[in-house]
Design a protein around this motif. Structure first.
Motif, PDB file in Angstrom:
ATOM      1  N   HIS A 205       0.842  -1.197   0.000  1.00 26.06           N
ATOM      2  CA  HIS A 205       0.000   0.000   0.000  1.00 26.06           C
ATOM      3  C   HIS A 205       0.882   1.254   0.000  1.00 26.06           C
ATOM      4  N   HIS A 206       0.584   2.146  -0.918  1.00 23.46           N
ATOM      5  CA  HIS A 206       1.410   3.346  -1.086  1.00 23.46           C
ATOM      6  C   HIS A 206       0.668   4.628  -0.740  1.00 23.46           C
ATOM      7  N   ARG A 207      -0.627   4.536  -0.488  1.00 16.87           N
ATOM      8  CA  ARG A 207      -1.392   5.726  -0.118  1.00 16.87           C
ATOM      9  C   ARG A 207      -2.381   5.322   0.970  1.00 16.87           C
ATOM     10  N   THR A 209      -4.439   6.347   4.958  1.00 19.18           N
ATOM     11  CA  THR A 209      -5.017   7.395   5.789  1.00 19.18           C
ATOM     12  C   THR A 209      -5.138   6.877   7.216  1.00 19.18           C
ATOM     13  N   ILE A 234       5.876   7.059   2.151  1.00 23.02           N
ATOM     14  CA  ILE A 234       4.521   6.708   1.722  1.00 23.02           C
ATOM     15  C   ILE A 234       3.693   7.971   1.561  1.00 23.02           C
ATOM     16  N   GLU A 235       2.829   7.971   0.552  1.00 25.13           N
ATOM     17  CA  GLU A 235       1.915   9.094   0.375  1.00 25.13           C
ATOM     18  C   GLU A 235       0.801   9.018   1.408  1.00 25.13           C
ATOM     19  N   VAL A 236       0.519  10.151   2.025  1.00 25.22           N
ATOM     20  CA  VAL A 236      -0.529  10.202   3.038  1.00 25.22           C
ATOM     21  C   VAL A 236      -1.701  10.981   2.481  1.00 25.22           C
ATOM     22  N   ASP A 237      -2.885  10.488   2.778  1.00 26.15           N
ATOM     23  CA  ASP A 237      -4.090  11.229   2.421  1.00 26.15           C
ATOM     24  C   ASP A 237      -3.980  12.645   2.990  1.00 26.15           C
ATOM     25  N   ASP A 238      -4.416  13.635   2.223  1.00 28.07           N
ATOM     26  CA  ASP A 238      -4.217  15.037   2.607  1.00 28.07           C
ATOM     27  C   ASP A 238      -4.760  15.370   3.986  1.00 28.07           C
ATOM     28  N   ARG A 263      -9.204  10.093  -3.698  1.00 31.34           N
ATOM     29  CA  ARG A 263      -7.782  10.335  -3.454  1.00 31.34           C
ATOM     30  C   ARG A 263      -6.939   9.070  -3.558  1.00 31.34           C
ATOM     31  N   VAL A 265      -6.825   6.290  -1.881  1.00 35.78           N
ATOM     32  CA  VAL A 265      -6.377   5.613  -0.666  1.00 35.78           C
ATOM     33  C   VAL A 265      -6.766   4.134  -0.726  1.00 35.78           C
ATOM     34  N   THR A 266      -5.844   3.264  -0.312  1.00 30.94           N
ATOM     35  CA  THR A 266      -6.119   1.824  -0.331  1.00 30.94           C
ATOM     36  C   THR A 266      -6.024   1.175   1.051  1.00 30.94           C
TER      37      THR A 266
END
Length: 369
Positions: A205-207, A209, A234-238, A263, A265-266
């Motif tokens: 998982h790369h995104r 929250t 890792i990309e975080v939800d805004d 967005r 998110v996974t």
């Protein structure tokens, strides 16, 4: 290298002798064996009189250890009749196990635990403390009603002025606050959040929250989440981590649905597991499948394994927190009774564990753990 049974038992003796006491789970992890195997070793050693067993822990017998381990209990003969007061906001959820651990530790040493409840009313902490001390409590275990997890506006003053040894339980004070001079035992909740992020990252998982319940632990969990995602790139939800009131399920579902659909998110970390159980069917009603569309890790693990989709969860060592806090306080009282110079104050952080089930994909273990 895998140790022969005799070598393993000798290593158990070495570790317990060095540290005074260790939990069975900690020993098993350190030696790389199952808890079942380690318990058999401990039973054999206890039958030989080489160690003592105490509520999931292994204790070095007698007084031959050169010094107390962190939170180790004092000698039994000095504690008969000792009364310990304990103040908690509630006796449900995680505090039920914390109180149980403290009660067992105090009772095992001949003492008695007396409980006071604050109901998350900050002014009630000092009222309960005065009542317990007037009733004979010689020391206090306190989980103060500091709603953000740390004292504000002098909330610590009543504890600092109570006149008996005090140990904070599942709370901490920042450097510079007078309550930072108190002993404390707590769960390292930031580490738990980092465990969750690491597991999700390992699954690809790369995104992700985080949806946190407003209260004393949100700051620690949020800080651990943010540090872990930064460290792993890792990309975080805004809007992560999002902190919401318990029971604000409509807003929580809306947050997660938008995160997935708008967005990308996974995966999500949700505190607490009770909230996570409520959210899963609501998400499915919006066409978001767990774990198909959203991998989910819950925080607390009081009931996570009972969900329709058994939830992977971060499990704080709640009973151990109560047990170690009680033993630390009992040692302070023993030092005071013996007229000994107190040892250094201790800030003990216990690490939670990750319990893997079905909500991140795959199957739950056969034993349902």
């Amino acid at each position: 290298m895998r140790l022969h049974v005799d070598q393993r038992r000798e290593r158990v003796l070495e570790l317990v002798r060095e540290r005074g006491s260790l939990r069975v789970a900690e020993l098993a992890a350190e030696l790389g064996v199952s808890a079942v195997t380690l318990r058999r070793d401990v039973e054999t050693l206890a039958a030989q009189g080489r160690v003592q067993r105490l509520h999931g822990a292994v204790v070095w017998p007698g007084d031959r250890a050169t010094g107390p381990a962190a939170g180790a209990a004092p000698r039994q003969e000095s504690l008969a009749g000792t009364v310990i007061g304990m103040i908690v906001p509630t006796t449900v959820n995680l505090f039920a196990d914390i109180v149980r651990g403290a009660r067992e530790a105090v009772g095992a040493r001949g003492g008695r635990l007396v409980l006071g409840l604050s109901g998350y009313v900050d002014t009630e902490d000092s009222v309960q403390a005065e009542h317990l001390i007037a009733g004979g409590a010689q020391g206090l275990l306190v989980a103060p009603s500091w709603f953000v997890g740390v004292p504000r506006d002098g909330q610590e003053k009543g504890l600092m002025d109570c006149g008996v040894p005090t140990v904070l339980v599942e709370r901490s004070a920042p450097p510079g606050n007078p309550a930072a001079d108190l002993d404390r035992v707590r769960t390292d909740r930031a580490h738990g959040a980092a465990l969750a992020v690491g597991h999700l990252a390992a699954l690809g998982h790369h995104r992700i929250t985080a949806l946190l319940q407003e209260g004393p632990h949100a700051v620690q969990i949020g800080a651990g989440f943010q540090a872990a995602v930064r460290a792993r790139g890792i990309e975080v939800d805004d809007s992560a981590p999002s902190v919401r009131e318990h029971g604000d399920y409509d807003a929580s579902v809306d947050h997660l649905v938008r995160a997935v659909r708008e967005r990308g998110v996974t995966a999500a970390l949700v505190h607490s597991d009770e909230d996570a159980i409520v959210l899963v069917p609501r998400l499915q009603a919006h066409g978001i499948r767990v774990p198909g569309d959203l991998a989910l890790i819950a925080y607390e693990d009081k009931v996570a394994g009972l969900a329709d989709v058994p939830l992977t969860a971060i499990a704080p060592p709640t009973r151990a927190v109560g047990e170690l806090a009680a033993n630390l306080l009992l040692r302070r009282l023993a030092e005071k009774t013996a007229g000994e110079r107190p040892g250094p104050r201790q800030h003990i952080d216990l690490l939670p564990e990750l319990r893997i089930r079905s909500s991140c994909g795959g199957q739950a273990p056969a034993d349902g753990s």
